[in-house]
Design a protein around this motif. Structure first.
Motif, short mmCIF file in Angstrom:
data_model
loop_
_atom_site.label_atom_id
_atom_site.label_comp_id
_atom_site.label_asym_id
_atom_site.label_seq_id
_atom_site.Cartn_x
_atom_site.Cartn_y
_atom_site.Cartn_z
N ALA A 1 0.82 -1.21 0.00
CA ALA A 1 0.00 0.00 0.00
C ALA A 1 0.86 1.25 0.00
O ALA A 1 0.45 2.28 -0.51
CB ALA A 1 -0.94 -0.01 1.21
N ARG A 2 2.09 1.16 0.58
CA ARG A 2 2.94 2.34 0.67
C ARG A 2 3.78 2.55 -0.59
O ARG A 2 4.37 3.59 -0.76
CB ARG A 2 3.85 2.22 1.90
CG ARG A 2 3.13 2.42 3.22
CD ARG A 2 4.12 2.61 4.35
NE ARG A 2 4.93 1.44 4.58
CZ ARG A 2 4.63 0.49 5.45
NH1 ARG A 2 3.50 0.57 6.14
NH2 ARG A 2 5.41 -0.54 5.62
N CYS A 3 3.89 1.52 -1.45
CA CYS A 3 4.69 1.65 -2.67
C CYS A 3 3.92 2.46 -3.70
O CYS A 3 2.79 2.13 -4.02
CB CYS A 3 5.01 0.26 -3.23
SG CYS A 3 6.11 -0.71 -2.18
N HIS A 4 4.53 3.52 -4.18
CA HIS A 4 3.82 4.30 -5.19
C HIS A 4 4.37 3.99 -6.58
O HIS A 4 5.49 3.51 -6.74
CB HIS A 4 3.84 5.79 -4.87
CG HIS A 4 5.20 6.44 -4.86
ND1 HIS A 4 6.02 6.49 -5.98
CD2 HIS A 4 5.85 7.11 -3.89
CE1 HIS A 4 7.12 7.14 -5.68
NE2 HIS A 4 7.05 7.53 -4.43
N PRO A 5 3.59 4.25 -7.61
CA PRO A 5 4.00 3.95 -8.98
C PRO A 5 5.04 4.95 -9.46
O PRO A 5 5.31 5.96 -8.81
CB PRO A 5 2.69 4.10 -9.77
CG PRO A 5 1.92 5.12 -8.98
CD PRO A 5 2.24 4.83 -7.54
N PRO A 6 5.63 4.71 -10.63
CA PRO A 6 6.54 5.70 -11.22
C PRO A 6 5.81 7.02 -11.41
O PRO A 6 4.64 7.06 -11.81
CB PRO A 6 6.91 5.07 -12.57
CG PRO A 6 6.72 3.61 -12.38
CD PRO A 6 5.56 3.47 -11.44
N LEU A 7 6.52 8.12 -11.13
CA LEU A 7 5.93 9.45 -11.20
C LEU A 7 6.66 10.29 -12.23
O LEU A 7 7.84 10.07 -12.52
CB LEU A 7 6.01 10.15 -9.84
CG LEU A 7 5.44 9.40 -8.63
CD1 LEU A 7 5.61 10.23 -7.37
CD2 LEU A 7 3.99 9.03 -8.86
N GLY A 8 5.97 11.27 -12.78
CA GLY A 8 6.63 12.15 -13.75
C GLY A 8 5.75 13.30 -14.17
O GLY A 8 4.78 13.65 -13.51
N TYR A 9 6.12 13.91 -15.31
CA TYR A 9 5.40 15.05 -15.86
C TYR A 9 4.66 14.64 -17.13
O TYR A 9 5.10 13.77 -17.88
CB TYR A 9 6.38 16.16 -16.26
CG TYR A 9 7.04 16.91 -15.15
CD1 TYR A 9 6.49 16.98 -13.88
CD2 TYR A 9 8.25 17.58 -15.38
CE1 TYR A 9 7.12 17.69 -12.87
CE2 TYR A 9 8.88 18.30 -14.38
CZ TYR A 9 8.31 18.34 -13.12
OH TYR A 9 8.94 19.05 -12.12
N SER A 10 3.57 15.35 -17.40
CA SER A 10 3.01 15.38 -18.74
C SER A 10 3.75 16.44 -19.53
O SER A 10 4.19 17.46 -18.98
CB SER A 10 1.52 15.72 -18.68
OG SER A 10 1.03 16.03 -19.97
N VAL B 1 12.25 16.58 -15.46
CA VAL B 1 11.54 15.59 -14.63
C VAL B 1 12.52 14.78 -13.80
O VAL B 1 12.23 14.45 -12.64
CB VAL B 1 10.64 14.69 -15.51
CG1 VAL B 1 11.45 13.69 -16.32
CG2 VAL B 1 9.62 13.96 -14.64
N LEU B 2 13.68 14.48 -14.33
CA LEU B 2 14.66 13.72 -13.55
C LEU B 2 15.19 14.54 -12.37
O LEU B 2 15.35 14.02 -11.26
CB LEU B 2 15.81 13.27 -14.45
CG LEU B 2 15.44 12.26 -15.54
CD1 LEU B 2 16.62 12.04 -16.49
CD2 LEU B 2 15.00 10.92 -14.93
N LEU B 3 15.47 15.82 -12.60
CA LEU B 3 15.95 16.68 -11.52
C LEU B 3 14.90 16.87 -10.43
O LEU B 3 15.24 17.09 -9.27
CB LEU B 3 16.38 18.04 -12.08
CG LEU B 3 17.69 18.05 -12.88
CD1 LEU B 3 17.88 19.41 -13.55
CD2 LEU B 3 18.87 17.73 -11.96
N ALA B 4 13.63 16.79 -10.81
CA ALA B 4 12.55 16.94 -9.83
C ALA B 4 12.26 15.65 -9.07
O ALA B 4 11.44 15.65 -8.15
CB ALA B 4 11.28 17.41 -10.53
N GLY B 5 12.93 14.57 -9.43
CA GLY B 5 12.74 13.31 -8.73
C GLY B 5 11.81 12.34 -9.42
O GLY B 5 11.53 11.26 -8.88
N GLY B 6 11.31 12.70 -10.60
CA GLY B 6 10.49 11.77 -11.36
C GLY B 6 11.34 10.86 -12.22
O GLY B 6 12.57 11.00 -12.30
N THR B 7 10.68 9.94 -12.90
CA THR B 7 11.42 9.00 -13.75
C THR B 7 10.98 9.01 -15.20
O THR B 7 11.63 8.40 -16.04
CB THR B 7 11.28 7.56 -13.21
OG1 THR B 7 9.89 7.16 -13.24
CG2 THR B 7 11.81 7.44 -11.79
N GLY B 8 9.87 9.69 -15.53
CA GLY B 8 9.41 9.63 -16.90
C GLY B 8 8.36 10.66 -17.22
O GLY B 8 8.03 11.52 -16.39
#
Length: 293
Positions: A11-20, A36-43
């Motif tokens: 429940a605590r694991c979140h999916p990959p996050l990123g920008y549109s 997006v990478l500098l902000a901590g997202g992956t895609g």
């Protein structure tokens, strides 16, 4: 690890996050990927045919440059409309088949036409995801569509509110078909709907949905000038251990009674309206007079 601890950890694991790409529409492919990478997202998810900077040298070239910079591509989006014979140009537009493709849907699509259109998409190797969106089916219509066809859903939280929202029982019914989500902070004013920075209370429906099972990705579409802060709010909220071992999972028996109160996002953009009424098309600072897309 015990079964309860395993469930809580999931429940605590979140999916990959990123920008549109709609968050940084002028950014070239490398700039978008680095942001997006500098902000901590992956895609990223990528809007095709909207004139965004990432595709100025072509769709495939832009995707290749984004990936070489180190970011993933979660899905792409087009302006196609399932259930509209004039707006389903399969075979006429070059859409990369390796990525799911986000599409819109007519409010009351003809089942026979939908079947033909989804078959044509499958023959072309495409995997459509229907976005919750103003002018599309309400939650009951979406549940019926997914039950009949198995088509995936991209849950845009603003779009969900615009079509009347969903209670927990309805989210549970839709959950097996929801593949990804898109979030944004929204404020409705007398001049129309405007983006604002994302807040934790915007994400209550998403948090509940994630307690039912994993998603492919969640992206931020923000025109409020705070994409990094929005992504940080999203990451912090999804990483919080709010969902415990007793949170219902997909396939669990329904609650006794449905939740009927609107979500905070639905209330924010639909003040004083009943759940059955269609709101006026929203407008944004960057696209005056245009519904969000």
């Amino acid at each position: 690890m015990s079964g309860a601890h395993t469930t809580a950890a999931r429940a605590r694991c979140h999916p990959p996050l990123g920008y549109s790409s709609g968050t940084l529409p002028a950014a070239g492919p490398e700039e978008l990927a680095r942001a997006v990478l500098l902000a901590g997202g992956t895609g990223v998810d990528l809007r095709i045919g909207k004139g965004h900077g990432w595709e100025r040298d072509g769709v495939q070239a832009g995707i290749d440059r984004i990936r070489r910079t180190g970011a993933d591509v979660f899905f792409v989006g087009v302006g196609w409309r399932l259930g509209d014979a004039a707006r389903w140009p399969v075979g006429e537009e070059d859409i990369p088949p390796e990525y799911p493709v986000k599409v819109f849907c007519a409010e009351r699509p003809d089942p026979a036409l939908v079947g033909e259109q989804l078959a044509a998409a499958a023959d072309a190797g495409l995997r459509p995801w229907v976005e919750t969106h103003a002018g599309g089916p309400d939650i009951t219509g979406l549940i019926d569509l997914t039950d009949r066809t198995g088509v995936g859903v991209l849950l845009d939280l603003l779009g969900l509110a615009e079509i009347g929202g969903a209670d927990h029982a309805q989210l549970r019914a839709l959950a097996p078909f929801v593949r990804a989500a898109q979030v944004k902070g929204v404020l409705r004013t007398s001049e129309g709907t405007r983006h604002r920075p994302l807040a934790p209370h915007d994400l209550s429906d998403l948090s509940y949905l994630l307690s039912l099972g994993p998603l492919h990705a969640v992206t931020v579409e923000s025109r409020a000038g705070a994409p990094d802060a929005d992504l940080a709010v999203l990451a912090a909220e999804l990483a919080s251990p709010a969902a415990g071992p007793d949170t219902p999972r997909r396939g669990a028996q329904p609650d006794t009674g449905a939740d009927t109160m609107p979500s905070p996002l639905q209330s924010a953009i639909r003040p004083g309206t009943s759940s059955g009424r269609q709101p006026a098309d929203p407008t944004y600072p960057s696209e005056p007079g245009a519904a969000h897309a």
